[in-house]
Design an enzyme around this catalytic site. Structure first.
Site: not given
Ligand code: NDP
Ligand SMILES: O=C(O)C1=N[C@H](C(=O)O)C[C@H](O)C1
Length: 255
Positions: A144, A148
């Site tokens: 990744h 991440k």
């Molecule tokens: N299931 C799936 O298909 C996928 C899952 N993911 C998962 O999604 C999550 C987010 O990924 P990504 O967008 O890359 O991460 P980012 O770090 O870019 O975004 C995280 C978001 O969560 C907010 N946040 C962090 N802490 C808190 C809190 N305590 N309360 C409320 N909001 C909070 C952040 O706010 P701020 O910007 O203000 O810090 C930001 O908006 C990860 O866990 C990732 O692994 C990602 C891609 C695909």
């Molecule tokens: O954090 C990411 O970017 C992603 N998170 C998910 C994971 O932890 O599996 C899904 C995807 O691979 C992207």
């Protein structure tokens, strides 16, 4: 129109979700949760709030790509105001996973560590290969982007669970997360899950099955974050018509 809220709106995934929800004919962007600061302009009428309970009040469904602490808060608040939840956040503790299960007794909840259709199918293939080719060593590698924060990825752990299930093994007992030094030969049952980080890789997962004289490697590559945001939107549309319960992306896809 399905009134939709986004938790994690200011994140990498949040930006895609805002765009994809606004483009969708059957969804209305009702609220975004802003943890710190929203740098993006939103159409008039969209609630931007730092209160999860306030967001829940105006939504039929909330899509969560955020952080474990935020998911925990979402589940706790939703128990007071049941709302369909699509949860994609990874790196959750056992307590937080239990909370999701608890919440799903009161509302429909879909949890998927990966919202893509490809990984939904890959999980099933992994279980099948694992149970059929019992002598093959199983090793999982995920890659990744450098931002991440959790490792190994939620997807890699899910794939490892399906691999373990195929052999009737308890993943907690057989998982190896690193090798260094005089570690001795590989034991038969171990399932390694290794994480690599760098650059802007959206998500790459390889499950390898290795034997003497041959091996199979099954690889899924996500080339765009829209795979996940659009997958979550597909899940949200399906979930709003479901009874309370805990669903997987495979339930939504009917596979
Ligand atoms: N299931 C799936 O298909 C996928 C899952 N993911 C998962 O999604 C999550 C987010 O990924 P990504 O967008 O890359 O991460 P980012 O770090 O870019 O975004 C995280 C978001 O969560 C907010 N946040 C962090 N802490 C808190 C809190 N305590 N309360 C409320 N909001 C909070 C952040 O706010 P701020 O910007 O203000 O810090 C930001 O908006 C990860 O866990 C990732 O692994 C990602 C891609 C695909
Ligand atoms: O954090 C990411 O970017 C992603 N998170 C998910 C994971 O932890 O599996 C899904 C995807 O691979 C992207």
């Amino acid at each position: 129109m399905i009134k939709t809220g986004i938790l994690g709106a200011t994140g990498r995934m949040g930006a895609h979700l805002i765009k994809n929800v606004m483009e969708d004919d059957t969804l209305e962007l009702s609220a975004v949760h802003v943890y710190d600061e929203l740098k993006q302009e939103l159409p008039e009428g969209v609630l931007a709030t730092n209160s999860i309970p306030e967001m829940l009040k105006v939504c039929d469904v909330v899509i969560d790509f955020s952080a474990p602490a935020a998911t925990q808060e979402l589940c706790e608040a939703a128990m007071e105001n049941p709302t369909a939840l699509v949860i994609a956040t990874t790196g959750l503790s056992v307590h937080q996973q239990n909370l999701i299960e608890e919440a799903s007794k009161k509302m429909p909840v879909l949890y998927a560590s990966n919202m893509s259709a490809g990984i939904a199918l890959l999980k099933q293939l992994v279980q099948q290969v694992s149970s059929t080719l019992k002598d093959f060593d199983i090793e999982i590698v995920e890659m990744h982007h450098r931002h991440k924060v959790d490792a190994p990825s939620g997807t890699a752990l899910t794939l490892a669970e399906f691999a373990a299930k195929g052999r009737g093994l308890d993943l907690e007992k057989v998982r190896v997360s690193g090798r260094d030094g005089q570690i001795g030969p590989r034991s038969k049952d171990e399932i390694a899950v290794m994480a690599l980080r760098g650059g802007d890789i959206v998500g790459r997962h390889t499950v390898g099955f290795y034997n003497d004289g041959e091996y199979i490697e099954l690889t899924h590559v996500a080339t765009s974050r829209e795979t996940f945001s659009k997958g979550a939107i597909r899940a949200a549309k399906w979930l709003v018509d479901q009874e309370p319960g805990l669903y997987s992306i495979n339930d939504c896809l009917g596979i």
